[in-house]
Design an enzyme around this catalytic site. Structure first.
Site, short mmCIF file in Angstrom:
data_model
loop_
_atom_site.label_atom_id
_atom_site.label_comp_id
_atom_site.label_asym_id
_atom_site.label_seq_id
_atom_site.Cartn_x
_atom_site.Cartn_y
_atom_site.Cartn_z
CD GLU A 39 -7.82 -0.08 7.17
OE1 GLU A 39 -7.18 0.25 6.15
OE2 GLU A 39 -8.80 0.54 7.59
NE ARG A 263 -1.45 -2.82 -5.45
CZ ARG A 263 -1.90 -2.65 -4.19
NH1 ARG A 263 -1.29 -1.82 -3.38
NH2 ARG A 263 -2.97 -3.28 -3.78
CE LYS A 273 -7.53 -4.64 2.75
NZ LYS A 273 -6.88 -4.62 4.05
P1 ATP Z 1 -6.15 -3.13 -0.64
O1 ATP Z 1 -5.63 -1.97 -1.43
O2 ATP Z 1 -6.34 -4.38 -1.39
O3 ATP Z 1 -7.33 -2.78 0.20
P2 ATP Z 1 -4.34 -2.55 1.42
O4 ATP Z 1 -2.97 -2.17 1.00
O5 ATP Z 1 -5.26 -1.48 1.82
O6 ATP Z 1 -4.95 -3.48 0.33
P3 ATP Z 1 -3.56 -3.55 3.93
O7 ATP Z 1 -4.35 -4.39 4.85
O8 ATP Z 1 -3.28 -2.16 4.30
O9 ATP Z 1 -4.32 -3.61 2.57
O10 ATP Z 1 -2.23 -4.29 3.49
C1 ATP Z 1 -1.38 -4.96 4.38
C2 ATP Z 1 -0.04 -5.11 3.73
O11 ATP Z 1 -0.14 -5.85 2.52
C3 ATP Z 1 0.55 -3.76 3.37
O12 ATP Z 1 1.90 -3.73 3.75
C4 ATP Z 1 0.40 -3.69 1.89
O13 ATP Z 1 1.41 -2.91 1.30
C5 ATP Z 1 0.48 -5.16 1.48
N1 ATP Z 1 -0.23 -5.38 0.23
C6 ATP Z 1 -1.51 -5.09 -0.05
N2 ATP Z 1 -1.81 -5.38 -1.32
C7 ATP Z 1 -0.67 -5.89 -1.87
C8 ATP Z 1 -0.32 -6.39 -3.18
N3 ATP Z 1 -1.21 -6.42 -4.17
N4 ATP Z 1 0.94 -6.81 -3.36
C9 ATP Z 1 1.82 -6.81 -2.37
N5 ATP Z 1 1.58 -6.35 -1.14
C10 ATP Z 1 0.34 -5.89 -0.87
MG MG Z 2 -4.15 -0.15 3.39
#
Ligand code: ATP
Ligand code: MG
Length: 558
Positions: A39, A263, A273
């Site tokens: 995102e 994760r 984020k």
């Molecule tokens: P955050 O919770 O840090 O805001 P998010 O999951 O909302 O992260 P996205 O931009 O939606 O961020 O994530 C893009 C991809 O990265 C998704 O497939 C998510 O599952 C993966 N991802 C995010 N954080 C991690 C992590 N700590 N370890 C592994 N994969 C991750």
């Molecule tokens: Mg997300």
């Protein structure tokens, strides 16, 4: 906090590889397509790097493809600044996507499919407020209550949904919901919201859409549009999987499948984020690329290499259960990589003068120094030497303890690449502070050799005071002082766990002239002091270097 580490047999497959190999063998899919779906609401962090390495790595291993898809379904927090940084970071990590997509490009298709679900009696427009919807969802123990609007006719639903699209209703006044089961044991199946009204301009579609699809509706359908075979996400989404499958089954579209892995969590780090944005906005760090940030651009500026991050992601493996990885493993991956690659130089961080009393006053010698003992092809360079040098203040002791092999009065020590010297005394100012150390050198020992075979236990680095450049050096410590910064006492936030000593600036370090031409992101090993990388702030007039990591792990002991 317990730090669990995955023990991984390098030759064995991880559970996603096992699934893929089965799918390819059984003919369920001919080749695989994965996607990385960020995102664009912030910069990528090391957790995203894990996901990138996994998605791109699997496609590469099995001859498939990986798409980059921006999951831009929430206009409120998204921005093109983030889109650009995400692309830059993925490329820097060494990956190239097959196709670039935006969930927002699918808005029309998603809308048409929503209409189809309405026509099938599988979706309805609800006039309840978000609070009412939440209240009527029930709990894990008790079933929810049907919305009073649940049994609207298909015609009425289509009419209202069209008018939602046309912008006739206010934010929050209506939603489109899937009609599943308000008593379903999985709360996500209790008539989940598919669309909400948001009159906000979108970074790509502008004001075209006053309604936006929810993640659960948009994600699986976007995967399906792109024929994604293996949609890999983090564990918290396993509870969403039935809904992912439900939409695809009801629409009868390409059957993408979702697989979940644990994760990446790192100790001494926050990785959401939202929290990283807060650190930036409230100036706890200098920006998203502050070298203490766990962002990819932060690691890049700090001195990390793409290889070190990829190797780390490979090394930690793919887990099915949540765990926390020790930050030291990331640093070790960097040490391993830079040990092979980094140019060695001598830099004195905390200088004191060393005067060689018996060396000719006006003479300068050029000595051979090895550029990288791990890489013979890196060759040698010349280092200038005179009667006045700088050494580290910590490398001299007036009253040394036993087994102190560096410089102390009467003792011999080797100057790296140069000579064996014997310390003979010190100069002090009126406050009793040492202003210079004096020694004599043994001309027989040029290059650091001891022709008579005498044992010299200590070797120290030095810089010619008559021929050097000054460098600003930034030393970093962990950004947080506690292992799990998200765990806080009553009334505190993660900010209370910030380490107030995480940045130390040394303004006048002394480096070999060799560093004069350094450019941002050049990598070095400062002998005995660690691995360093040139900062973006660096200029020919004012060199600025970041310490990426120390030579050995000094943190675990603390
Ligand atoms: P955050 O919770 O840090 O805001 P998010 O999951 O909302 O992260 P996205 O931009 O939606 O961020 O994530 C893009 C991809 O990265 C998704 O497939 C998510 O599952 C993966 N991802 C995010 N954080 C991690 C992590 N700590 N370890 C592994 N994969 C991750
Ligand atoms: Mg997300």
């Amino acid at each position: 906090m317990e730090v669990k580490e995955e023990i991984k047999d390098k030759t064995s497959l991880n559970f996603i590889e096992e699934i893929i190999e089965q799918d390819l063998k059984s003919g369920k899919c001919k080749s695989i397509i994965t996607r990385f779906p960020p995102e664009p609401n912030g910069y990528l962090h090391i957790g995203h790097a894990k996901s990138i390495c996994l998605n791109f790595g699997l496609a590469k291993k099995y001859g498939g493809r990986t798409n980059l898809r921006f999951d831009d379904t929430n206009p409120v927090k998204e921005d093109t600044e983030y889109v650009d940084s995400i692309k830059e970071d993925i490329k820097w990590l060494g990956f190239q996507w097959a196709e670039e997509h935006y969930a927002s490009d699918y808005f029309e298709q998603l809308y048409q499919w929503a209409c189809e679900l309405i026509r099938k009696g599988l979706a309805y427009v609800d006039d309840q407020s978000l609070e009412q919807i939440r209240e009527n969802r029930g709990t894990v123990q008790t079933p929810g209550k049907n919305s009073p609007y649940r049994d609207r006719s298909v015609e009425e639903n289509l009419d209202l949904f069209t008018r939602m699209r046309n912008g006739e209703f206010e934010d929050g006044s209506k939603t489109l919901r899937a009609k599943i089961d308000m008593a379903h044991p999985n709360m996500h199946m209790r008539d989940p919201i598919m669309y909400r009204i948001i009159h906000t301009s979108h970074h790509r579609t502008g004001n075209t859409w006053p309604i936006y699809p929810m993640y659960d509706y948009a994600h699986g359908e976007s995967d399906s549009i792109e024929n994604i075979t293996h949609s890999i996400c983090t564990l918290e989404f396993d509870i969403h999987r039935p809904l992912y499958d439900w939409f695809i089954a009801q629409l009868g579209i390409f059957p993408s499948h979702q697989y979940e892995f644990a994760r990446l969590n790192l100790n001494y780090t926050v990785m959401s984020k939202r929290k990283l944005l807060q650190l930036v906005k409230e100036n706890h760090v200098s920006g998203w690329d502050d070298p203490r940030m766990p962002t990819i651009c932060g690691f890049r500026r700090r001195g990390y290499t793409p290889e070190s991050i990829r190797n780390f992601c490979e090394d930690i493996g793919v887990a099915k259960r949540d765990n926390t990885i020790d930050y030291t493993r990331l640093e070790n991956a960097l040490r391993d990589d830079l040990n092979k690659k980094a140019q060695r130089v001598m830099v004195v961080l905390n200088p004191v003068k060393l005067i060689i009393d018996n060396y000719p006053e006006n003479e300068t010698d050029m000595l051979d120094a090895i550029n990288n003992p791990e890489d013979e092809s890196a060759g040698t360079r010349k280092v200038s030497f005179s009667n006045t040098l700088y050494i580290e203040r910590e490398d001299f002791m007036e009253n040394p303890p036993k087994k102190y092999f560096r410089m102390s009065i009467g003792q011999e020590v080797r100057l790296r690449y140069a000579y064996i010297v014997r310390c003979v005394g010190v100069d002090k100012n009126e406050n009793g502070e040492i202003t210079a150390v004096h020694c004599t050198y043994d001309p027989q020992t040029r290059g650091g050799n001891t022709p008579d075979g005498r044992k010299i236990k200590g070797t120290i680095h030095w810089v010619d005071a008559k021929n050097h450049c000054s460098v600003e050096v930034r030393l970093f410590d962990r950004l947080f002082k506690t292992e799990a910064p998200d765990k806080t006492e009553e009334g505190q936030t993660f900010l209370d766990n910030l380490n107030s000593d995480s940045l130390k600036i040394l303004h006048d370090c002394k480096a070999e002239k060799f560093l004069a031409d350094t450019k941002p992101l050049d990598k070095y090993q400062f002998e005995r002091m660690g691995y360093f990388s040139t900062d973006y702030d660096s200029t020919a007039e004012h060199i600025v270097m970041n310490r990426a990591c120390t030579l050995k792990d000094s943190w675990t002991k603390k």
